[in-house]
Design a protein around this motif. Structure first.
Motif, PDB file in Angstrom:
ATOM      1  N   GLU A  33       0.746  -1.282   0.194  1.00 48.96           N
ATOM      2  CA  GLU A  33       0.182  -0.100  -0.005  1.00 48.96           C
ATOM      3  C   GLU A  33       0.759   1.438  -0.040  1.00 48.96           C
ATOM      4  N   ILE A  34       2.061   1.163   0.496  1.00 52.49           N
ATOM      5  CA  ILE A  34       2.695   2.169   0.710  1.00 52.49           C
ATOM      6  C   ILE A  34       4.179   2.292  -0.326  1.00 52.49           C
ATOM      7  N   PHE A  35       4.168   3.096  -1.455  1.00 51.59           N
ATOM      8  CA  PHE A  35       5.168   2.913  -2.354  1.00 51.59           C
ATOM      9  C   PHE A  35       5.210   4.271  -3.038  1.00 51.59           C
ATOM     10  N   THR A  36       6.119   4.694  -3.534  1.00 49.35           N
ATOM     11  CA  THR A  36       6.363   5.826  -4.060  1.00 49.35           C
ATOM     12  C   THR A  36       7.634   5.899  -5.079  1.00 49.35           C
ATOM     13  N   HIS A  37       7.906   6.875  -5.917  1.00 50.46           N
ATOM     14  CA  HIS A  37       9.110   6.990  -6.683  1.00 50.46           C
ATOM     15  C   HIS A  37      10.240   7.774  -5.860  1.00 50.46           C
ATOM     16  N   TYR A  38      11.376   7.703  -6.194  1.00 50.58           N
ATOM     17  CA  TYR A  38      12.704   8.340  -5.558  1.00 50.58           C
ATOM     18  C   TYR A  38      13.640   8.633  -6.588  1.00 50.58           C
ATOM     19  N   GLY A  39      13.800   9.517  -7.128  1.00 52.13           N
ATOM     20  CA  GLY A  39      14.926   9.585  -8.404  1.00 52.13           C
ATOM     21  C   GLY A  39      14.434   8.600  -9.460  1.00 52.13           C
ATOM     22  N   GLN A  40      15.007   7.583  -9.641  1.00 52.09           N
ATOM     23  CA  GLN A  40      15.041   6.308 -10.664  1.00 52.09           C
ATOM     24  C   GLN A  40      14.797   5.182  -9.696  1.00 52.09           C
ATOM     25  N   HIS A  41      14.432   5.183  -8.571  1.00 53.46           N
ATOM     26  CA  HIS A  41      14.149   4.166  -7.810  1.00 53.46           C
ATOM     27  C   HIS A  41      12.641   4.141  -7.368  1.00 53.46           C
ATOM     28  N   LEU A  42      12.087   2.849  -7.424  1.00 59.72           N
ATOM     29  CA  LEU A  42      10.707   2.591  -6.670  1.00 59.72           C
ATOM     30  C   LEU A  42      11.021   2.329  -5.325  1.00 59.72           C
ATOM     31  N   LEU A  43      10.289   2.900  -4.071  1.00 60.33           N
ATOM     32  CA  LEU A  43      10.427   2.570  -2.994  1.00 60.33           C
ATOM     33  C   LEU A  43       9.273   1.980  -2.305  1.00 60.33           C
ATOM     34  N   ILE A  44       9.475   0.875  -1.561  1.00 64.83           N
ATOM     35  CA  ILE A  44       8.143   0.330  -0.937  1.00 64.83           C
ATOM     36  C   ILE A  44       8.447   0.193   0.471  1.00 64.83           C
ATOM     37  N   ALA A  45       7.404   0.580   1.312  1.00 66.84           N
ATOM     38  CA  ALA A  45       7.605   0.392   2.634  1.00 66.84           C
ATOM     39  C   ALA A  45       7.819  -1.160   3.199  1.00 66.84           C
ATOM     40  N   ASP A  46       8.454  -1.374   4.054  1.00 66.91           N
ATOM     41  CA  ASP A  46       8.493  -2.758   4.716  1.00 66.91           C
ATOM     42  C   ASP A  46       7.601  -2.560   5.752  1.00 66.91           C
ATOM     43  N   ILE A  47       6.474  -2.826   5.924  1.00 68.04           N
ATOM     44  CA  ILE A  47       5.582  -2.663   7.027  1.00 68.04           C
ATOM     45  C   ILE A  47       5.277  -3.869   7.772  1.00 68.04           C
ATOM     46  N   ALA A  48       5.085  -5.059   6.926  1.00 60.08           N
ATOM     47  CA  ALA A  48       4.738  -6.373   7.235  1.00 60.08           C
ATOM     48  C   ALA A  48       5.070  -7.291   6.222  1.00 60.08           C
ATOM     49  N   SER A  49       6.174  -7.230   5.703  1.00 65.26           N
ATOM     50  CA  SER A  49       6.757  -8.059   4.593  1.00 65.26           C
ATOM     51  C   SER A  49       7.742  -9.171   4.675  1.00 65.26           C
ATOM     52  N   PRO A  50       7.416 -10.012   5.762  1.00 65.76           N
ATOM     53  CA  PRO A  50       8.916 -10.886   6.050  1.00 65.76           C
ATOM     54  C   PRO A  50       9.028 -11.982   4.874  1.00 65.76           C
ATOM     55  N   GLN A  51       7.968 -12.308   4.214  1.00 62.10           N
ATOM     56  CA  GLN A  51       8.605 -13.172   3.117  1.00 62.10           C
ATOM     57  C   GLN A  51       8.987 -12.421   1.917  1.00 62.10           C
ATOM     58  N   SER A  52       8.649 -11.308   1.739  1.00 65.56           N
ATOM     59  CA  SER A  52       9.275 -10.209   0.419  1.00 65.56           C
ATOM     60  C   SER A  52      10.612 -10.061   1.001  1.00 65.56           C
ATOM     61  N   VAL A  53      10.748  -9.627   2.244  1.00 65.40           N
ATOM     62  CA  VAL A  53      12.129  -9.436   2.546  1.00 65.40           C
ATOM     63  C   VAL A  53      13.046 -10.343   2.624  1.00 65.40           C
ATOM     64  N   LYS A  54      12.753 -11.649   2.974  1.00 65.27           N
ATOM     65  CA  LYS A  54      13.485 -12.941   2.807  1.00 65.27           C
ATOM     66  C   LYS A  54      13.766 -13.412   1.579  1.00 65.27           C
ATOM     67  N   ASN A  55      12.839 -13.260   0.560  1.00 63.70           N
ATOM     68  CA  ASN A  55      12.833 -13.509  -0.678  1.00 63.70           C
ATOM     69  C   ASN A  55      14.051 -12.481  -1.432  1.00 63.70           C
ATOM     70  N   ILE A  56      14.061 -11.176  -1.083  1.00 57.16           N
ATOM     71  CA  ILE A  56      14.862 -10.074  -1.639  1.00 57.16           C
ATOM     72  C   ILE A  56      16.362 -10.590  -1.202  1.00 57.16           C
ATOM     73  N   ILE A  57      16.580 -10.917  -0.023  1.00 58.69           N
ATOM     74  CA  ILE A  57      17.732 -11.362   0.519  1.00 58.69           C
ATOM     75  C   ILE A  57      18.200 -12.471  -0.162  1.00 58.69           C
ATOM     76  N   GLU A  58      17.399 -13.175  -0.709  1.00 55.35           N
ATOM     77  CA  GLU A  58      17.878 -14.344  -1.477  1.00 55.35           C
ATOM     78  C   GLU A  58      17.916 -14.236  -3.094  1.00 55.35           C
ATOM     79  N   ASN A  59      17.172 -13.496  -3.593  1.00 54.91           N
ATOM     80  CA  ASN A  59      17.243 -13.109  -4.827  1.00 54.91           C
ATOM     81  C   ASN A  59      16.368 -11.868  -5.018  1.00 54.91           C
ATOM     82  N   SER A  60      17.557 -10.964  -5.559  1.00 53.33           N
ATOM     83  CA  SER A  60      16.935  -9.386  -5.672  1.00 53.33           C
ATOM     84  C   SER A  60      16.254  -8.934  -6.983  1.00 53.33           C
ATOM     85  N   HIS A  61      15.916 -10.381  -7.795  1.00 56.49           N
ATOM     86  CA  HIS A  61      15.120  -9.769  -9.052  1.00 56.49           C
ATOM     87  C   HIS A  61      13.528  -9.889  -8.486  1.00 56.49           C
TER      88      HIS A  61
END
Length: 148
Positions: A33-61
């Protein structure tokens, strides 16, 4: 890669879907729900995203998609994600961009920053099957179908 057109679409969207995959390739998709652009990046707030965070640590794509639900147009963005925590030099300025959206109501643990590598528009099939369809017609049709 983040054009003004894409940034405007991000600003109009209230939800995006973040797709990640584990190192074994097991997919995960979750709404953000909480996302925005920041320069040439997309930012997403990690509020309650344990699986997304775990996966990004393992695979950044990652892949992110979002649409204007009435116009039924949006974007699919692909790139590489990084987790930004409080020790990062730009954390506070990135956090400020996201906090404006939350009005301080949600705790943000980390920030998922995505360097976009590919962008592709998303269009409802009506635009392709009936090329004369206007956004106004699409909005009226969506309002009728979804009883808005």
């Amino acid at each position: 890669m983040l054009t003004d057109e894409i940034k405007n679409a991000i600003d109009k969207s209230v939800l995006c879907w973040l797709a990640t995959a584990s190192k074994e390739g097991i997919p995960n998709v979750s709404p953000k729900e909480i996302f925005t652009h920041y320069g040439q990046h997309l930012l997403i707030a990690d509020i309650a995203s344990p699986q997304s965070v775990k996966n990004i640590i393992e695979n950044s794509h990652v892949c992110i998609s979002f649409i204007d639900i009435l116009v039924q147009k949006g974007w699919q963005l692909k790139g590489k994600a990084a987790l930004i925590d409080a020790s990062h030099i730009h954390f506070n300025s990135m956090l400020q961009s996201l906090t404006q959206l939350t009005q301080g109501k949600f705790p943000i643990k980390n920030i998922i920053s995505v360097q976009i590598e590919k962008a592709k528009p998303i269009l409802a099939p009506r635009y392709l099957l009936y090329p004369d369809t206007t956004e106004e017609e699409q909005i009226a049709n969506a309002a009728k179908v979804y009883r808005l």
